[in-house]
Design a protein around this motif. Structure first.
Motif, PDB file in Angstrom:
ATOM      1  N   UNK A 115       4.704  -0.445   4.975  1.00  0.00           N
ATOM      2  CA  UNK A 115       5.414  -0.329   3.467  1.00  0.00           C
ATOM      3  C   UNK A 115       4.251  -0.199   2.363  1.00  0.00           C
ATOM      4  N   UNK A 116       4.510  -0.086   1.228  1.00  0.00           N
ATOM      5  CA  UNK A 116       3.623  -0.112   0.252  1.00  0.00           C
ATOM      6  C   UNK A 116       2.835  -1.392   0.047  1.00  0.00           C
ATOM      7  N   UNK A 117       1.644  -1.348  -0.176  1.00  0.00           N
ATOM      8  CA  UNK A 117       1.037  -2.653  -0.476  1.00  0.00           C
ATOM      9  C   UNK A 117       1.719  -3.332  -1.856  1.00  0.00           C
ATOM     10  N   UNK A 118       1.874  -2.327  -2.984  1.00  0.00           N
ATOM     11  CA  UNK A 118       2.345  -3.061  -4.157  1.00  0.00           C
ATOM     12  C   UNK A 118       3.884  -2.521  -4.309  1.00  0.00           C
ATOM     13  N   UNK A 119       4.672  -3.243  -3.880  1.00  0.00           N
ATOM     14  CA  UNK A 119       6.103  -2.843  -3.924  1.00  0.00           C
ATOM     15  C   UNK A 119       6.759  -2.604  -5.429  1.00  0.00           C
ATOM     16  N   UNK A 120       6.081  -2.745  -6.270  1.00  0.00           N
ATOM     17  CA  UNK A 120       6.565  -2.454  -7.643  1.00  0.00           C
ATOM     18  C   UNK A 120       6.019  -1.774  -8.484  1.00  0.00           C
ATOM     19  N   UNK A 121       4.946  -0.539  -7.975  1.00  0.00           N
ATOM     20  CA  UNK A 121       4.291   0.124  -8.940  1.00  0.00           C
ATOM     21  C   UNK A 121       5.076   1.135  -9.360  1.00  0.00           C
TER      22      UNK A 121
END
Length: 217
Positions: free
Chosen positions: A13-19
């Motif tokens: 999953x993305x390292x930063x979920x809200x980019x």
């Protein structure tokens, strides 16, 4: 160590979920490739994770000091041959070309994309519906997994299922697709079909013909 009977997840999953920039990019890819309306992001993450593994292996091989080693040469040739069979690089490509592969290239190899590109469906969304409802075969095998990665030698085996209504050349959707090809030319057919305002109506027609719930589209 973990439980040996449970395999580790291969999708990161993305390292930063809200980019915001990444989210907008993935939403655009989801619309472009007709991915799941709910859960389509996971399909993109799956392709990005596979692409990351390809790049890591290419970087590992590039970083080898002794390039004359027999094992290195064999490993490199097998890796490039595998990537060529997957349709991601050309036959003359090298390890540096593997690093140029994009997530769009990965998404293009999905069965859903290949069905659309080869003219079996009027849009990406329609291609997904056809696969999920069992209208597409690969050789003699009925396929219902839109995310299956088609190998280079399997491209010519894509066809309608023998019992599918779309085998009839007089089917309304096939006649409309043929009419568009004759109107705009084969080279512009994909873009013209994707931009047409009648695509949604055709997708609804495909759904209305189904007599069973073939799974989530």
């Amino acid at each position: 160590m973990g439980q040996p009977k449970f395999s580790r997840p291969k999708t990161q999953t993305p390292a930063h979920p809200w980019k915001a920039e990444r989210i907008e990019e993935e939403h655009a890819l989801k619309e472009q490739y007709g991915l799941k309306k709910i859960g389509g992001m996971k399909e993109i993450w799956r392709e990005k994770s596979a692409l990351r593994r390809h790049r890591q292996l290419a970087m590992k091989l590039i970083g080898r000091v002794d390039t004359s080693e027999g094992h290195f040469k064999r490993e490199k040739e097998q890796f490039l041959e595998s990537m060529h069979r997957k349709g991601l690089i050309s036959e003359e490509a090298d390890l540096d070309d593997v690093l140029q592969i994009s997530v769009e290239n990965m998404l293009d190899r999905r069965l859903q994309s290949q069905v659309y590109y080869k003219g079996f469906a009027p849009s990406m969304r329609a291609a997904r519906n056809m696969i999920v409802h069992g209208h597409i075969v690969l050789g003699s095998q009925r396929m219902n997994v839109p995310g299956y990665h088609v190998l280079r030698e399997e491209e010519s085996e894509i066809a309608y299922h023998p019992t599918s209504n779309f085998n009839d050349p007089n089917h309304a959707i096939r006649q409309e697709m043929d009419r568009r090809r004759q109107t705009v030319g084969a080279e512009d057919n994909s873009e013209a079909i994707a931009e047409s305002t009648d695509v949604q109506a055709e997708e609804d027609a495909i759904d209305s013909e189904e007599n069973e719930d073939g799974g989530e589209a």
